[in-house]
Scaffold this motif. Structure first.
Motif, PDB file in Angstrom:
ATOM      1  N   ARG A 182       4.695   8.306   9.270  1.00 39.46           N
ATOM      2  CA  ARG A 182       5.449   8.189   8.184  1.00 39.46           C
ATOM      3  C   ARG A 182       6.593   8.054   8.437  1.00 39.46           C
ATOM      4  O   ARG A 182       7.533   7.125   7.821  1.00 39.46           O
ATOM      5  CB  ARG A 182       4.911   8.789   7.730  1.00 39.46           C
ATOM      6  CG  ARG A 182       3.277   9.061   7.016  1.00 39.46           C
ATOM      7  CD  ARG A 182       2.981   9.721   5.714  1.00 39.46           C
ATOM      8  NE  ARG A 182       2.968   9.668   5.077  1.00 39.46           N
ATOM      9  CZ  ARG A 182       2.351  10.799   4.023  1.00 39.46           C
ATOM     10  NH1 ARG A 182       1.884  11.020   3.517  1.00 39.46           N
ATOM     11  NH2 ARG A 182       3.139  10.390   2.453  1.00 39.46           N
TER      12      ARG A 182
ATOM     13  N   LEU B 203       0.646  -1.087   0.269  1.00 39.79           N
ATOM     14  CA  LEU B 203      -0.317  -0.025  -0.062  1.00 39.79           C
ATOM     15  C   LEU B 203       0.801   1.324   0.067  1.00 39.79           C
ATOM     16  O   LEU B 203       2.365   0.728   0.303  1.00 39.79           O
ATOM     17  CB  LEU B 203      -0.797   0.025   1.115  1.00 39.79           C
ATOM     18  CG  LEU B 203      -2.171  -1.163   1.520  1.00 39.79           C
ATOM     19  CD1 LEU B 203      -2.818  -0.566   3.057  1.00 39.79           C
ATOM     20  CD2 LEU B 203      -3.046  -1.036  -0.058  1.00 39.79           C
TER      21      LEU B 203
ATOM     22  N   ARG C 114       0.849   6.388   2.586  1.00 40.47           N
ATOM     23  CA  ARG C 114       0.240   7.333   3.971  1.00 40.47           C
ATOM     24  C   ARG C 114      -1.008   6.640   4.433  1.00 40.47           C
ATOM     25  O   ARG C 114      -1.783   6.391   5.080  1.00 40.47           O
ATOM     26  CB  ARG C 114      -0.759   8.595   2.674  1.00 40.47           C
ATOM     27  CG  ARG C 114      -1.689   9.383   3.730  1.00 40.47           C
ATOM     28  CD  ARG C 114      -2.167  10.671   2.603  1.00 40.47           C
ATOM     29  NE  ARG C 114      -3.020  11.414   3.166  1.00 40.47           N
ATOM     30  CZ  ARG C 114      -4.542  10.632   3.480  1.00 40.47           C
ATOM     31  NH1 ARG C 114      -4.003   9.870   2.914  1.00 40.47           N
ATOM     32  NH2 ARG C 114      -5.158  12.315   4.111  1.00 40.47           N
ATOM     33  N   GLU C 115      -1.737   6.025   3.003  1.00 41.60           N
ATOM     34  CA  GLU C 115      -3.066   4.706   3.507  1.00 41.60           C
ATOM     35  C   GLU C 115      -2.297   3.457   4.447  1.00 41.60           C
ATOM     36  O   GLU C 115      -3.479   2.681   5.209  1.00 41.60           O
ATOM     37  CB  GLU C 115      -2.708   3.968   2.335  1.00 41.60           C
ATOM     38  CG  GLU C 115      -4.063   3.035   2.595  1.00 41.60           C
ATOM     39  CD  GLU C 115      -4.522   1.828   1.265  1.00 41.60           C
ATOM     40  OE1 GLU C 115      -5.887   1.667   1.006  1.00 41.60           O
ATOM     41  OE2 GLU C 115      -4.035   2.940   0.062  1.00 41.60           O
ATOM     42  N   LEU C 116      -1.071   2.574   4.654  1.00 46.16           N
ATOM     43  CA  LEU C 116      -0.644   1.789   4.880  1.00 46.16           C
ATOM     44  C   LEU C 116      -0.643   2.516   6.338  1.00 46.16           C
ATOM     45  O   LEU C 116      -0.226   1.928   7.078  1.00 46.16           O
ATOM     46  CB  LEU C 116       0.839   1.381   5.037  1.00 46.16           C
ATOM     47  CG  LEU C 116       1.560   0.769   5.155  1.00 46.16           C
ATOM     48  CD1 LEU C 116       1.101  -0.729   5.134  1.00 46.16           C
ATOM     49  CD2 LEU C 116       2.675  -0.425   4.878  1.00 46.16           C
ATOM     50  N   SER C 117       0.198   3.978   6.489  1.00 46.74           N
ATOM     51  CA  SER C 117       0.756   4.573   7.817  1.00 46.74           C
ATOM     52  C   SER C 117      -0.833   4.083   8.623  1.00 46.74           C
ATOM     53  O   SER C 117      -0.472   4.587   9.978  1.00 46.74           O
ATOM     54  CB  SER C 117       1.297   5.352   7.857  1.00 46.74           C
ATOM     55  OG  SER C 117       0.611   6.498   7.205  1.00 46.74           O
ATOM     56  N   LEU C 118      -1.923   4.663   8.218  1.00 45.94           N
ATOM     57  CA  LEU C 118      -3.222   4.961   8.859  1.00 45.94           C
ATOM     58  C   LEU C 118      -3.526   3.937   9.011  1.00 45.94           C
ATOM     59  O   LEU C 118      -4.144   3.502  10.029  1.00 45.94           O
ATOM     60  CB  LEU C 118      -3.975   5.656   7.524  1.00 45.94           C
ATOM     61  CG  LEU C 118      -3.155   7.497   6.687  1.00 45.94           C
ATOM     62  CD1 LEU C 118      -4.602   7.816   6.249  1.00 45.94           C
ATOM     63  CD2 LEU C 118      -3.870   8.571   8.485  1.00 45.94           C
ATOM     64  N   LYS C 119      -3.394   2.175   8.177  1.00 44.30           N
ATOM     65  CA  LYS C 119      -3.502   1.232   8.524  1.00 44.30           C
ATOM     66  C   LYS C 119      -3.029   1.064   9.711  1.00 44.30           C
ATOM     67  O   LYS C 119      -3.782   0.120  10.622  1.00 44.30           O
ATOM     68  CB  LYS C 119      -3.527   0.657   6.952  1.00 44.30           C
ATOM     69  CG  LYS C 119      -3.989  -1.071   7.577  1.00 44.30           C
ATOM     70  CD  LYS C 119      -3.680  -2.077   5.660  1.00 44.30           C
ATOM     71  CE  LYS C 119      -3.830  -2.947   6.319  1.00 44.30           C
ATOM     72  NZ  LYS C 119      -5.482  -3.391   5.906  1.00 44.30           N
TER      73      LYS C 119
END
Length: 246
Positions: free
Chosen positions: A50, A37, A40-45
């Motif tokens: 970040r 991913l 940004r998406e992976l850090s939120l997940k």
């Protein structure tokens, strides 16, 4: 590993990244060549910052598990066995009498591998083992070349099992095993009967695989290990007996 990435208060975050990557590989969510991913998406997940994610992914890339391509993202790489081998070598080499300890692991892996090889080995595998046996016979009086040939013969047997787990584990301790073969040859090279023993023992092990008899193959391999240890013991005793008294 996590201590290299962040201060103590960030350890749980780094561990989340490693756990996510490890679990995704185990359950098949991620495979070699697939893209992770976006950052940004992976850090939120994962609920991590970040910068921490970036450092964790960098460490995974250094270990050879990821390929980070600027502007494209991070891609899963097929693991390089040499990285695992380096890790085992660095970790185990610090232990006393490590080559004797590794020998015990070698016996466990090879005896299981040879049983499986009796069932799974292809004609190509048998030819490869046979060629390694020929090389072993050509280098009987050379501890370095002979030790390397001896290792290659046994490695070919493990590879003939076609068990990825056994092959990976064997490869991980491969550097230590190769060194063990050379050291054993250096100790026993002058022992009476060693050349005939090396030829006959390895020939019998090979023929037991050709005959596809796992019980005989297992027994011949264990006998090979036991007799080899006896030659080494006798050589060490002889070496000490020849030393002048001080």
């Amino acid at each position: 590993m996590a201590t290299m990435l962040a201060e103590n208060n960030d350890l749980s975050g780094a561990e989340k990244v490693f756990a996510f990557f490890r679990n995704a590989l185990v359950d098949g969510t991620l495979k070699a060549g697939e893209r992770l991913l976006g950052e940004r998406e992976l850090s939120l997940k994962l609920g991590v910052s970040r910068p921490l994610l970036r450092e964790a992914l960098r460490s995974l890339a250094m270990l050879g598990f990821l390929d980070i391509q600027h502007g494209r993202g991070a891609f899963v790489k097929k693991a390089d066995i040499s990285v695992l081998s380096d890790f085992f070598t660095f970790s185990l080499a610090q232990q006393p009498d490590i080559l004797d300890d590794v020998m015990e692991a070698r016996i466990a892996i090879e005896c299981q591998a040879i049983r499986i090889a009796c069932d799974r080995a292809s004609e190509t595998d048998l030819k490869r083992i046979g060629s390694k046996l020929s090389r072993l016979m050509d280098t009987l009086n050379d501890p370095v070349e002979g030790g390397a040939a001896d290792f290659a013969f046994h490695q070919a047997i493990v590879e003939a099992s076609r068990s990825e787990a056994l092959i990976t584990l064997y490869g991980a301790i491969g550097d230590l095993l190769r060194r063990s073969h050379v050291q054993r040859r250096e100790v026993t090279v002058m022992e009476p009967g060693i050349v005939d023993y090396l030829v006959e023992a390895h020939r019998e092990v090979f023929l037991s695989i050709v005959d596809r008899n796992p019980d005989v193959a297992d027994r011949k391999l264990r006998e090979h290990f036991a007799i080899g240890d006896e030659f080494r013991r006798r050589s060490l005793i002889s070496a000490f007996a020849r030393r002048p008294a001080t």
